[in-house]
Scaffold this motif. Structure first.
Motif, PDB file in Angstrom:
ATOM      1  N   LEU A 147       0.827  -1.203   0.000  1.00  0.00           N
ATOM      2  CA  LEU A 147       0.000   0.000   0.000  1.00  0.00           C
ATOM      3  C   LEU A 147       0.868   1.264   0.000  1.00  0.00           C
ATOM      4  O   LEU A 147       0.427   2.308  -0.462  1.00  0.00           O
ATOM      5  N   GLN A 148       2.094   1.166   0.516  1.00  0.00           N
ATOM      6  CA  GLN A 148       2.993   2.321   0.480  1.00  0.00           C
ATOM      7  C   GLN A 148       3.287   2.752  -0.956  1.00  0.00           C
ATOM      8  O   GLN A 148       3.566   3.934  -1.211  1.00  0.00           O
ATOM      9  N   VAL A 149       3.232   1.812  -1.876  1.00  0.00           N
ATOM     10  CA  VAL A 149       3.484   2.137  -3.290  1.00  0.00           C
ATOM     11  C   VAL A 149       2.470   3.167  -3.780  1.00  0.00           C
ATOM     12  O   VAL A 149       2.764   3.974  -4.665  1.00  0.00           O
ATOM     13  N   PHE A 150       1.267   3.155  -3.197  1.00  0.00           N
ATOM     14  CA  PHE A 150       0.244   4.122  -3.601  1.00  0.00           C
ATOM     15  C   PHE A 150       0.724   5.549  -3.372  1.00  0.00           C
ATOM     16  O   PHE A 150       0.382   6.460  -4.118  1.00  0.00           O
ATOM     17  N   TRP A 151       1.525   5.784  -2.284  1.00  0.00           N
ATOM     18  CA  TRP A 151       2.079   7.120  -2.045  1.00  0.00           C
ATOM     19  C   TRP A 151       2.881   7.592  -3.251  1.00  0.00           C
ATOM     20  O   TRP A 151       2.845   8.760  -3.609  1.00  0.00           O
ATOM     21  N   ALA A 152       3.639   6.642  -3.839  1.00  0.00           N
ATOM     22  CA  ALA A 152       4.522   7.018  -4.941  1.00  0.00           C
ATOM     23  C   ALA A 152       3.756   7.386  -6.197  1.00  0.00           C
ATOM     24  O   ALA A 152       4.318   7.989  -7.112  1.00  0.00           O
ATOM     25  N   SER A 153       2.468   7.020  -6.277  1.00  0.00           N
ATOM     26  CA  SER A 153       1.663   7.384  -7.445  1.00  0.00           C
ATOM     27  C   SER A 153       1.078   8.779  -7.329  1.00  0.00           C
ATOM     28  O   SER A 153       0.561   9.321  -8.309  1.00  0.00           O
ATOM     29  N   LEU A 154       1.154   9.386  -6.129  1.00  0.00           N
ATOM     30  CA  LEU A 154       0.556  10.706  -5.916  1.00  0.00           C
ATOM     31  C   LEU A 154       1.447  11.787  -6.505  1.00  0.00           C
ATOM     32  O   LEU A 154       2.675  11.664  -6.517  1.00  0.00           O
ATOM     33  N   PRO A 155       0.866  12.869  -6.988  1.00  0.00           N
ATOM     34  CA  PRO A 155       1.677  13.940  -7.577  1.00  0.00           C
ATOM     35  C   PRO A 155       2.560  14.598  -6.522  1.00  0.00           C
ATOM     36  O   PRO A 155       2.128  14.828  -5.389  1.00  0.00           O
ATOM     37  N   GLY A 156       3.825  14.881  -6.904  1.00  0.00           N
ATOM     38  CA  GLY A 156       4.728  15.588  -5.999  1.00  0.00           C
ATOM     39  C   GLY A 156       5.228  14.752  -4.853  1.00  0.00           C
ATOM     40  O   GLY A 156       5.706  15.297  -3.860  1.00  0.00           O
ATOM     41  N   HIS A 157       5.137  13.395  -4.968  1.00  0.00           N
ATOM     42  CA  HIS A 157       5.585  12.563  -3.850  1.00  0.00           C
ATOM     43  C   HIS A 157       7.069  12.743  -3.583  1.00  0.00           C
ATOM     44  O   HIS A 157       7.538  12.529  -2.460  1.00  0.00           O
ATOM     45  N   ASP A 158       7.823  13.133  -4.619  1.00  0.00           N
ATOM     46  CA  ASP A 158       9.261  13.305  -4.464  1.00  0.00           C
ATOM     47  C   ASP A 158       9.669  14.766  -4.395  1.00  0.00           C
ATOM     48  O   ASP A 158      10.821  15.109  -4.575  1.00  0.00           O
TER      49      ASP A 158
END
Length: 933
Positions: free
Chosen positions: A273-284
């Protein structure tokens, strides 16, 4: 005529094309042609090379020059984007920028065949899946001829990969095509994949997500943004990120592999489920650091498990809502796959809600001495303020629509009674004339879950108020009138036509009333009824849009601004709102404080308005909702706990405002002592509270345990609300002076009313404890932990274990935001109840502080029930000798509430005597729980 189709992707996406192809096939069907028989060709600009970035540099200039030479195409593109650009009038610089934007958009979003044979397969796969028969490769944008010739071997590799198998659409191989540059799409598009150890499906997803980063880089990013995960929870090894999607290689960390008993280890699921964070805009996004927003999960539509997970899986997350940086919530899907691409677990409709990283910051602030604030002697008295409010209501009673609303309320109450009767009839209760029954008999027979026992009693009172039942003793009832069959929905529709401005009340009552029977039996979550899919909109509309809410909130705003009329221009004003929730009252008060009224002009640069709530979700949403008011700060505060232990200075606020919140506390006297501690001597207390029993409130907010959690039975014997006279007597007893109550009816105080009072007593200042220390369980000092443990170890072993269990239960309930321990189902695992990795770390930190001993980060995962965790801490961490396994904690029941520790002691010391004193139900419960372990 069954024509074939030639199209392109220049100004449309694959998704848009898919919709058009559906129309094309439907048209073929409607005209008697095979819908799958048409030949669909997509033309794509093509240049395939050995390296992605090299290809970009080789084709960018000629492609942009091509676009410049074809200005009608650019004009059409701009028009399709909702713009009105005359391309011929653009400056050279603007034209360069525009064509570069178009090129980058098409290159990055895969709407051209620019790249390597491997990277281009992703687009081919998408086109194949929507039924495209053929791709026609165009090289008409004038790249260098030598470069084109050099690229042909790479293009041929791509053609061969697409021609390996027959196309199910066409029934022939792509290699049969007479045109060497026309590519038929085949089923096996994973040939030539980047990673030979995974399937073509995984490789295709990797190509869709061009940005790569290691797991350690990802965890460093989220740590920089305020979320720190222990190594035991860092399961992502590698990430591939695209726009609105992400693919992660996930592996169960070595440190938790020894844990047994899991079909699917919760740490592995959490990492997926943490991978979902990486799909959000501006995660990095490296900007803003820990102040940038994060997102908390608030719900999902569907979870389907097809197979258990191994120790290594792939997690693919894709947003289904627009990936814009301005959004406050996102929705998407997560698929968990094995190396072959087989789907193991699918999560649909996963929703996350915006929250600020500062809400989760664990950096402790140093304790500070309190500041002495001057008494707000400029405030107008409660008498003056209340007289102004009453005068306004009298002169504007009809203008405000209050006469109409007073006619609506009795009908709303009648509708509530209809829903009550319908629910009890659905349960099977017999309303034969003269029939007698007790509340407990109904509860046992149907059965009613323990947390709704008080609600059941109130529902029977509602029928008594309608002369259907008659009370014939304590919790004893007799049917006085045989009720007719009711249709609440018909009555509700009639009210909607009569009172269209009261739709907020009707929407909420209808949603809750229709599910009342299911709620009573525990088959429906009342929070899902009040906050569907985590949305605050339904309740927010009630608090802001209903006629009564608008008028009463305007009166609250008028009370605050009237009290501030004589505030000196250079005086700073501090206002605290308690339990502000969705901000229904806040939305009326803030514009007046910041507006162009005389008061607003004088005060807007000197106001500090502190918005508080027990839930960080509400404070995070409010920070977005009221972003236009820079004088507002947002803090979490539990008014049932000492405010100074939560970082709030004593006697520091000129006005304390609370709207529909104080009744939802366990002990109102203790709560008011905490309120008094926040209010400066001479400060103004402004409360908005219900003043009488209202059935429609009981059928909506009364479905929650918070409505019934009061324990001060000397003050509130059986209902959470006080009447106007009770409020006056209660506050006067608490040393508040000039207590005034103002309702919406000039003739009597009914329904909701405003309480205005002052308190003159100066309290002893207290040292402020940081919010971080409070969140660690208020056991921040090692000496306190030592003393607590020493006292604990003097007790008998069973009592000692019970006390430790009670402490863990309290901390778990607090961390998970449960209003009462009764909401915690002790028989289920912590992660079944909704605990996640962040919560588990918070529990670890609190227990370490309380016990003064280091605790492994995976303790809650390896011992996932309250009792198992308590036993582990007792034996492995504290070294206690447990001669017998303690019994599982008993959930509260009418016969067992508050008796668990004593019963466990008796069982440990003299089992036969103890068991002989237990009821049959208690013995049955103990045996069931023992067997369950």
């Amino acid at each position: 005529m069954g024509a074939n189709l030639l199209t392109h992707l220049f100004d449309q996406t694959v998704e848009t094309l898919a919709e058009k192809l559906d129309l094309y096939r439907q048209a073929r069907t409607d005209n008697g042609y095979d819908p799958n028989g048409g030949h669909i060709t997509v033309t794509l600009h093509t240049f395939v090379g050995e390296d992605l970035e090299t290809v970009r540099s080789q084709v960018q200039t000629p492609y942009c020059d091509y676009l410049k030479s074809y200005t009608p195409l650019l004009a059409g593109l701009s028009h399709s984007r909702g713009m009105d650009i005359n391309v011929s009038e653009l400056s050279e610089q603007d034209l360069d920028a525009l064509t570069k934007l178009v090129f980058n958009n098409m290159f990055d979003k895969g709407r051209v065949l620019f790249g390597t044979p491997e990277s281009c397969l992703g687009l081919a796969q998408e086109l194949y899946q929507i039924g495209v028969s053929e791709v026609a490769c165009m090289v008409d944008f004038n790249p260098d001829v030598d470069l084109v010739l050099q690229s042909l071997p790479h293009l041929n590799r791509f053609r061969e990969a697409c021609a390996k198998l027959d196309s199910p659409l066409m029934g022939q191989t792509a290699s049969n095509s007479s045109d060497p540059i026309a590519l038929k799409l085949a089923d096996n598009l994973g040939l030539g994949a980047i990673d030979s150890n995974v399937s073509g499906a995984i490789a295709t997803l990797q190509r869709r997500c061009p940005q790569t980063l290691s797991g350690s880089e990802f965890y460093q990013q989220i740590q920089n943004q305020g979320i720190e995960l222990d190594l035991s929870f860092q399961g992502i090894e590698q990430l591939w990120c695209g726009q609105g999607e992400a693919l992660g290689a996930v592996k169960l960390p070595e440190s938790v592999r020894a844990a047994t008993g899991y079909g699917t280890h919760p740490v592995l699921m959490d990492a997926c489920l943490q991978v979902f964070w990486a799909s959000l805009p501006g995660h990095d996004d490296p900007q803003n650091g820990a102040t940038r927003v994060q997102y908390l999960p608030v719900g999902l539509d569907e979870l389907q498990v097809y197979s258990s997970l191994g120790e290594r899986v792939w997690s693919y997350a894709q947003l289904t809502s627009p990936p814009t940086a301005a959004a406050t919530a996102y929705e998407g899907n997560v698929q968990i796959l094995d190396d072959t691409g087989q789907l193991l677990v699918e999560i649909k409709g996963l929703r996350v809600q915006q929250a600020f990283a500062a809400e989760f910051a664990t950096e402790a602030k140093n304790a500070k001495q309190p500041t002495l604030y001057p008494s707000p002697d400029y405030l107008l008295s409660p008498v003056v303020v209340s007289d102004r409010l009453r005068d306004y209501i009298v002169h504007h009673y009809q203008d405000l629509g209050l006469d109409r609303y007073q006619r609506f309320l009795p009908q709303l109450e009648a509708l509530s009674a209809d829903y009550t009767l319908q629910a009890l009839q659905q349960l099977g209760i017999d309303f034969t004339l003269g029939q007698r029954f007790s509340t407990s008999a109904i509860s046992d027979r149907y059965p009613i879950v323990p947390q709704h026992q008080r609600l059941l009693g109130r529902l029977l009172q509602i029928l008594q108020e309608r002369d259907i039942l008659q009370s014939v003793g304590p919790e004893q009832w007799q049917v006085q009138t045989v009720p007719t069959v009711v249709d609440p929905q018909a009555a509700e529709q009639s009210l909607r036509h009569q009172y269209p401005d009261c739709v907020a009340e009707l929407d909420l009552l209808s949603r809750c009333g229709q599910s009342l029977a299911d709620v009573l039996q525990g088959n429906c979550d009342p929070l899902q009824l009040l906050f569907p899919d985590g949305s605050l909109g339904l309740v927010e509309r009630l608090y802001q849009d209903s006629p009564a809410a608008q008028v009463i909130n305007q009166q609250v705003q008028r009370a605050v601004t009237t009290a501030l009329e004589h505030c000196p221009p250079d005086r700073a004003v501090r206002i605290l709102e308690l339990g502000a929730g969705t901000g229904g009252t806040t939305a009326f008060v803030l514009p007046q404080l910041a507006g162009d009224t005389p008061t607003g002009v004088a005060l807007r640069h000197h106001i500090e308005y502190v918005f508080t709530d027990i839930s960080p979700l509400f404070t995070a949403q409010a920070a977005q909702k009221f972003a236009a008011y820079p004088f507002v700060t947002y803090e979490t505060l539990d008014i049932e706990q000492e405010p100074h232990l939560q970082g709030f200075e004593t006697q520091s606020f000129d006005i304390v405002l609370a709207a529909n919140v104080l009744h939802a506390t366990t002990d109102l006297q203790q709560t008011m002592e905490h309120v008094q501690a926040l209010l400066a001597p001479g400060g103004l207390l402004v409360l908005l509270e219900g003043m009488q029993r209202q059935g429609w409130l009981d059928l909506t907010f009364g479905l929650t345990t918070g409505w019934w959690q009061f324990q001060d039975h000397d003050l509130r014997p059986d209902y959470p609300l006080l009447t106007a006279s009770q409020w006056q007597a209660f506050l006067q007893k608490q040393q508040y002076t000039a207590v005034e109550v103002v309702g919406l009816d000039p003739k009597s105080v009914s329904q909701q009313a405003i309480v205005i009072a002052t308190h003159q007593q100066r309290l002893e200042p207290k040292v402020i404890v940081s919010r971080a220390n409070h969140q660690q369980g208020n056991r921040g000092k090692p000496q306190e932990a030592i003393q607590w443990l020493q006292e604990l170890e003097t007790l008998p072993i069973a009592t000692r274990h019970s006390r430790l269990t009670d402490y863990i239960q309290t901390q778990v309930a607090d961390i998970m935001g449960l209003a009462a321990l009764s909401e915690l189902d002790y028989q289920r695992g912590l992660f079944e109840l909704g605990m996640d990795s962040l919560m588990a770390l918070e529990l670890k930190n609190r227990l370490e502080t309380a016990l003064g001993q280091p605790i492994p980060a995976v303790a809650a995962f390896e011992h996932p029930t309250v009792t198992a965790l308590a036993t582990y801490l007792a034996t492995d961490i504290l070294g206690w000798s447990m001669t017998a396994a303690p019994a599982e904690p008993l959930a509260d029941t009418p016969t067992m509430k508050g008796q668990t520790p004593q019963i466990l002691d008796q069982i440990s010391d003299d089992p036969l005597t103890a068991i002989s004193q237990l009821s049959d139900a208690e013995v049955e419960r103990l045996l069931a729980e023992k067997i369950a372990r």
